[in-house]
Enzyme design. Structure first.
Site, mmCIF file in Angstrom:
data_model
loop_
_atom_site.group_PDB
_atom_site.id
_atom_site.type_symbol
_atom_site.label_atom_id
_atom_site.label_comp_id
_atom_site.label_asym_id
_atom_site.label_seq_id
_atom_site.Cartn_x
_atom_site.Cartn_y
_atom_site.Cartn_z
ATOM 1 N N HIS A 103 -0.808 -0.207 -10.049
ATOM 2 C CA HIS A 103 -1.453 -1.144 -9.110
ATOM 3 C C HIS A 103 -1.896 -2.433 -9.828
ATOM 4 O O HIS A 103 -3.074 -2.782 -9.863
ATOM 5 C CB HIS A 103 -2.654 -0.486 -8.405
ATOM 6 C CG HIS A 103 -3.021 -1.166 -7.106
ATOM 7 N ND1 HIS A 103 -3.425 -0.484 -5.996
ATOM 8 C CD2 HIS A 103 -3.038 -2.467 -6.759
ATOM 9 C CE1 HIS A 103 -3.688 -1.336 -5.014
ATOM 10 N NE2 HIS A 103 -3.450 -2.544 -5.466
ATOM 11 N N ARG B 153 0.849 -1.186 0.000
ATOM 12 C CA ARG B 153 0.000 0.000 0.000
ATOM 13 C C ARG B 153 0.885 1.237 0.000
ATOM 14 O O ARG B 153 1.939 1.259 0.633
ATOM 15 C CB ARG B 153 -0.908 0.035 1.241
ATOM 16 C CG ARG B 153 -2.066 -0.956 1.215
ATOM 17 C CD ARG B 153 -3.120 -0.584 0.178
ATOM 18 N NE ARG B 153 -4.268 -1.476 0.186
ATOM 19 C CZ ARG B 153 -4.460 -2.497 -0.649
ATOM 20 N NH1 ARG B 153 -3.554 -2.757 -1.586
ATOM 21 N NH2 ARG B 153 -5.550 -3.228 -0.576
HETATM 22 C C1 GLV Z 1 -5.181 -5.231 -4.029
HETATM 23 O O1 GLV Z 1 -4.446 -4.333 -3.750
HETATM 24 C C2 GLV Z 1 -5.895 -6.043 -3.061
HETATM 25 O O2 GLV Z 1 -5.878 -5.683 -1.875
HETATM 26 O O3 GLV Z 1 -6.501 -7.049 -3.463
#
Ligand code: GLV
Length: 298
Positions: A261, A213
């Site tokens: 991401h 994160r």
């Molecule tokens: C992605 O970041 C998740 O938490 O699945």
């Protein structure tokens, strides 16, 4: 059993999830929160992906919240989240994808491939010394499903890997780690962990790979360490604000590789089977897998 899908996602993604969930558990009565047509008093489970805050209140028979995401930090930050059991997504396909991304980043960092990519921009032909994988110390922060999958994959590739879990002394490991891969859950205890002090404890020229994160990292400290040469390169898949704003210095910094991401996307087909197994466990009174401990935050 009536189950509500609550997804703050683009419509085509919601439809893809719906198709896979129905295929994996056709015996369930599936409803989509955005379409309505359900009886709130009949909903027993909410299957959620980025649900808008407050959207899970008003479901008096709710018995389980099943996340489609591995990380539940956003869910737990919603004070209106009903106090029923919460399960996070643990999907072998997702752990395998995470291990691939970590392996790519580690190989590229250890063999200098990001440096060669930079050199190409100025037509620079400059071979670097080549080191063996077993000469490189890699520290994997977090020993949950993903951290363990990553550590196993890197060890199989010959790297010297230490998997760190919270509670273990960190400072002696940092001194010896030239590549740090972050796979911690985001909790009050881990927020901002990768700060100036953490980075200063690493050997000069170390690298950081953040696959967890954005809020684990103090961005200004990371950028300052790159500019000083304390860090050689960082690979960032996650950011405090996503999408990363176009004017953010990470985009154009030569020492930063930005990914949108994507280190491990949830695979709808396999994740839907994981959800189906938990719904059947709930129906049959068997234990629910991967329940979150709310006080711990994961
Ligand atoms: C992605 O970041 C998740 O938490 O699945």
């Amino acid at each position: 059993m009536d189950v509500l899908l609550v997804a703050g996602l683009p419509a085509d993604e919601v439809h893809a999830w719906r198709r896979c969930l129905v295929a994996a558990a056709p015996e369930i009565r599936w409803f989509d929160a955005d379409e309505g047509g359900f009886d709130p008093a009949a909903i027993e489970v909410a299957v959620v992906a980025n649900p808008p805050p407050g959207r899970l209140s008003g479901l008096p028979r709710l018995r389980l919240i099943q996340s489609l995401w591995a990380g539940v930090d956003r869910l737990l930050a919603d004070p209106t989240l009903p106090a029923v059991p919460l399960a996070r997504m643990v999907d072998p396909a997702m752990s395998a994808a995470m291990a691939e991304t970590a392996l790519w980043a580690t190989l590229a960092l250890h063999r200098g491939f990001f440096v060669y990519a930079r050199q190409q921009q100025s037509a620079c032909w400059q071979p670097l010394p080549q080191r063996r994988a077993d000469e490189a110390n890699v520290l994997v922060l977090g020993q949950g499903e993903m951290g363990r999958a990553v550590a196993t994959r890197l060890r199989a590739q010959g790297y010297r890997v230490h998997g760190w879990r919270r509670g273990e002394a960190l400072a002696p490991l940092l001194v010896a780690s030239e590549i740090v891969i972050n796979l911690l859950p985001l909790t009050d205890a881990t927020r901002g962990l990768i700060d100036a002090g953490f980075i200063a404890a690493l050997p000069r020229g170390a690298s950081i790979v953040n696959l967890a994160r954005g809020a684990h990292v103090i961005d200004t400290d990371l950028l300052a360490a790159l500019d000083r040469g304390q860090l050689a390169h960082v690979v960032l898949d996650v950011f405090g604000t996503e999408p990363l704003p176009p004017d953010h210095p990470y985009w154009r910094h030569p020492g930063v590789t930005v990914l949108p991401h994507v280190a491990a996307l949830t695979d709808e087909r396999s994740a839907a089977r994981v959800v189906a197994a938990n719904l059947r466990a709930l129906r049959d009174g068997r234990p629910i897998a991967h329940l979150v401990e709310r006080v711990k935050g994961y």
